[in-house]
Design a protein around this motif. Sequence first.
Motif, mmCIF file in Angstrom:
data_model
loop_
_atom_site.group_PDB
_atom_site.id
_atom_site.type_symbol
_atom_site.label_atom_id
_atom_site.label_comp_id
_atom_site.label_asym_id
_atom_site.label_seq_id
_atom_site.Cartn_x
_atom_site.Cartn_y
_atom_site.Cartn_z
ATOM 1 N N ARG A 159 0.835 -1.215 0.000
ATOM 2 C CA ARG A 159 0.000 0.000 0.000
ATOM 3 C C ARG A 159 0.865 1.259 0.000
ATOM 4 N N LYS A 160 1.961 1.235 0.736
ATOM 5 C CA LYS A 160 2.863 2.392 0.760
ATOM 6 C C LYS A 160 3.477 2.625 -0.620
ATOM 7 N N ILE A 161 3.855 1.556 -1.289
ATOM 8 C CA ILE A 161 4.451 1.669 -2.619
ATOM 9 C C ILE A 161 3.436 2.198 -3.623
ATOM 10 N N ILE A 162 2.212 1.696 -3.561
ATOM 11 C CA ILE A 162 1.169 2.157 -4.475
ATOM 12 C C ILE A 162 0.816 3.607 -4.189
ATOM 13 N N PHE A 163 0.733 3.967 -2.905
ATOM 14 C CA PHE A 163 0.469 5.362 -2.538
ATOM 15 C C PHE A 163 1.541 6.266 -3.132
ATOM 16 N N SER A 164 2.799 5.866 -2.998
ATOM 17 C CA SER A 164 3.900 6.667 -3.528
ATOM 18 C C SER A 164 3.827 6.771 -5.047
ATOM 19 N N ALA A 165 3.487 5.663 -5.717
ATOM 20 C CA ALA A 165 3.385 5.670 -7.178
ATOM 21 C C ALA A 165 2.322 6.652 -7.647
ATOM 22 N N ILE A 166 1.171 6.671 -6.975
ATOM 23 C CA ILE A 166 0.094 7.590 -7.359
ATOM 24 C C ILE A 166 0.456 9.014 -6.986
ATOM 25 N N ASN A 167 1.023 9.194 -5.802
ATOM 26 C CA ASN A 167 1.382 10.535 -5.346
ATOM 27 C C ASN A 167 2.400 11.189 -6.273
ATOM 28 N N ASN A 168 3.311 10.388 -6.822
ATOM 29 C CA ASN A 168 4.342 10.918 -7.720
ATOM 30 C C ASN A 168 3.811 11.289 -9.102
ATOM 31 N N TYR A 226 9.917 -3.855 -12.057
ATOM 32 C CA TYR A 226 9.742 -4.878 -11.042
ATOM 33 C C TYR A 226 9.783 -4.203 -9.680
ATOM 34 N N PHE A 227 9.187 -4.823 -8.689
ATOM 35 C CA PHE A 227 9.350 -4.363 -7.313
ATOM 36 C C PHE A 227 9.313 -5.563 -6.385
ATOM 37 N N ASN A 228 9.374 -5.308 -5.070
ATOM 38 C CA ASN A 228 9.716 -6.349 -4.093
ATOM 39 C C ASN A 228 11.028 -6.985 -4.528
ATOM 40 N N THR A 229 11.993 -6.099 -4.733
ATOM 41 C CA THR A 229 13.310 -6.474 -5.251
ATOM 42 C C THR A 229 14.301 -6.789 -4.131
ATOM 43 N N LEU A 230 14.270 -6.002 -3.055
ATOM 44 C CA LEU A 230 15.240 -6.173 -1.979
ATOM 45 C C LEU A 230 15.102 -7.515 -1.277
ATOM 46 N N LEU A 231 13.874 -8.017 -1.229
ATOM 47 C CA LEU A 231 13.628 -9.306 -0.578
ATOM 48 C C LEU A 231 13.636 -10.476 -1.569
ATOM 49 N N PHE A 232 13.894 -10.178 -2.828
ATOM 50 C CA PHE A 232 13.814 -11.203 -3.868
ATOM 51 C C PHE A 232 14.709 -12.415 -3.601
ATOM 52 N N PRO A 233 15.974 -12.242 -3.223
ATOM 53 C CA PRO A 233 16.832 -13.426 -3.006
ATOM 54 C C PRO A 233 16.299 -14.342 -1.908
ATOM 55 N N PHE A 234 15.792 -13.755 -0.824
ATOM 56 C CA PHE A 234 15.273 -14.559 0.279
ATOM 57 C C PHE A 234 13.989 -15.283 -0.131
ATOM 58 N N ALA A 235 13.135 -14.565 -0.875
ATOM 59 C CA ALA A 235 11.888 -15.164 -1.337
ATOM 60 C C ALA A 235 12.159 -16.294 -2.322
ATOM 61 N N LEU A 236 13.178 -16.114 -3.149
ATOM 62 C CA LEU A 236 13.531 -17.143 -4.130
ATOM 63 C C LEU A 236 13.969 -18.428 -3.433
ATOM 64 N N GLU A 278 8.541 -5.418 6.639
ATOM 65 C CA GLU A 278 7.754 -4.267 6.147
ATOM 66 C C GLU A 278 8.671 -3.083 5.850
ATOM 67 N N LYS A 279 9.649 -2.833 6.721
ATOM 68 C CA LYS A 279 10.563 -1.707 6.516
ATOM 69 C C LYS A 279 11.420 -1.914 5.273
ATOM 70 N N ILE A 280 11.905 -3.135 5.069
ATOM 71 C CA ILE A 280 12.738 -3.418 3.895
ATOM 72 C C ILE A 280 11.927 -3.263 2.620
ATOM 73 N N PHE A 281 10.756 -3.888 2.570
ATOM 74 C CA PHE A 281 9.918 -3.842 1.368
ATOM 75 C C PHE A 281 9.454 -2.424 1.080
ATOM 76 N N ASN A 287 10.508 4.760 -2.089
ATOM 77 C CA ASN A 287 11.323 5.939 -2.386
ATOM 78 C C ASN A 287 11.780 6.001 -3.833
ATOM 79 N N PHE A 288 11.709 4.880 -4.549
ATOM 80 C CA PHE A 288 12.261 4.808 -5.893
ATOM 81 C C PHE A 288 11.217 4.599 -6.989
ATOM 82 N N ILE A 289 9.977 4.298 -6.586
ATOM 83 C CA ILE A 289 8.931 4.040 -7.573
ATOM 84 C C ILE A 289 8.652 5.303 -8.381
ATOM 85 N N ASN A 290 8.489 5.144 -9.692
ATOM 86 C CA ASN A 290 8.301 6.236 -10.665
ATOM 87 C C ASN A 290 9.603 6.983 -10.961
#
Length: 245
Positions: free
Chosen positions: A23-32, A176-186, A215-218, A223-226
Motif C-alpha cells: 500500500r505504501k508503494i502504491i500510494f507513492s506511485a500515485i502521489n508521484n 519490477y518491485f519487491n526487489t530487496l527481498l527477492f533473493p530470500f523469497a527465491l 515491512e521496513k525493507i519492502f 522511495n524509488f517508484i516512478n
Amino acid sequence: MENKIFERMLNLENNHWWFVARRKIIFSAINNLNLSRKIKILEAGCGNGCNLSMLSHFGEVVAFEKNEGAFKRARSKKIGQIFKAELPCNLPKDVKKNFDLIVLLDVLEHIEDDTQSLATIRTLMSDKALILITVPAYQWLWSEHDTLHHHVRRYSKKTLKEKLNVSGFRVKYISYFNTLLFPFALVERMKQRIFSSSNEETLSMPNKSINYLLEKIFSYEANFINKISFPFGLSLIVIAENSES
C-alpha cells in the motif's frame, strides 16, 4: 478467488508486512503522478476493500468486486461506491465512464481473458486517464500459492507490455518491485517446491519483530517508484495511458 481465501486475507491485510508495504508503494506511485486531488478513481477487483482508504486520499473512489463475500466486506467500509461486477464483460451500467485513474492491484493474473479485460478498462477512461497495475512476476516462480489463489499466469516485463500495447495502451513507467527481498523469497520458494506438497495456504502473520523488519525493507522501495526501474523482483508495477490520447 474462493471466499475462504478472502476471509483469511481479511485477518492479515491491516498488519501483514506484504500488504502494508505494498500500500505504501502504491500510494507513492500515485502521489508521484502529481494528479489533481479531485480525480475520479476506479479500483477494478477491490477484494475486501483494504485499498479503498488509501485510494480515497486522491479523490472520489468507485470499485467493483465479483466475489460476494469480499464485495459485502468492501461495501461495509462505506468508502465510495462499491459494485458487484466482473471483468471483462459483466460490468453494471452504474459503473460510469471517464475515470481519471483506474487501478488493478494483483487482479489481472486472476482473469482468463486479460487482453479483453484491459480493452474494457480502456473504455472507462477519460482522455488523459492513467491505469496502474500490479501483478506477480515470472512464470518460472509459479508455486502452490498461485494455484490456491486461482492465478491464471504470472508476468514478465515483456509480456505485460505486450498485453498493454495490444489493448491500446502506451506504457509510461514499468518496473519490477519487491526487489530487496527477492533473493530470500527465491530461496523460500525453492524450499517449498522441494519439501512441501501441502495444499494449504502458507501466508500467515510472522512474529512482530520479523513482520516489522520485512515491512521496513519492502516499503523502502517506495522511495524509488516512478523514478527508477528495478531490473528484477517478485512483482511488477506499470503505469500506462491510452495510446490514442
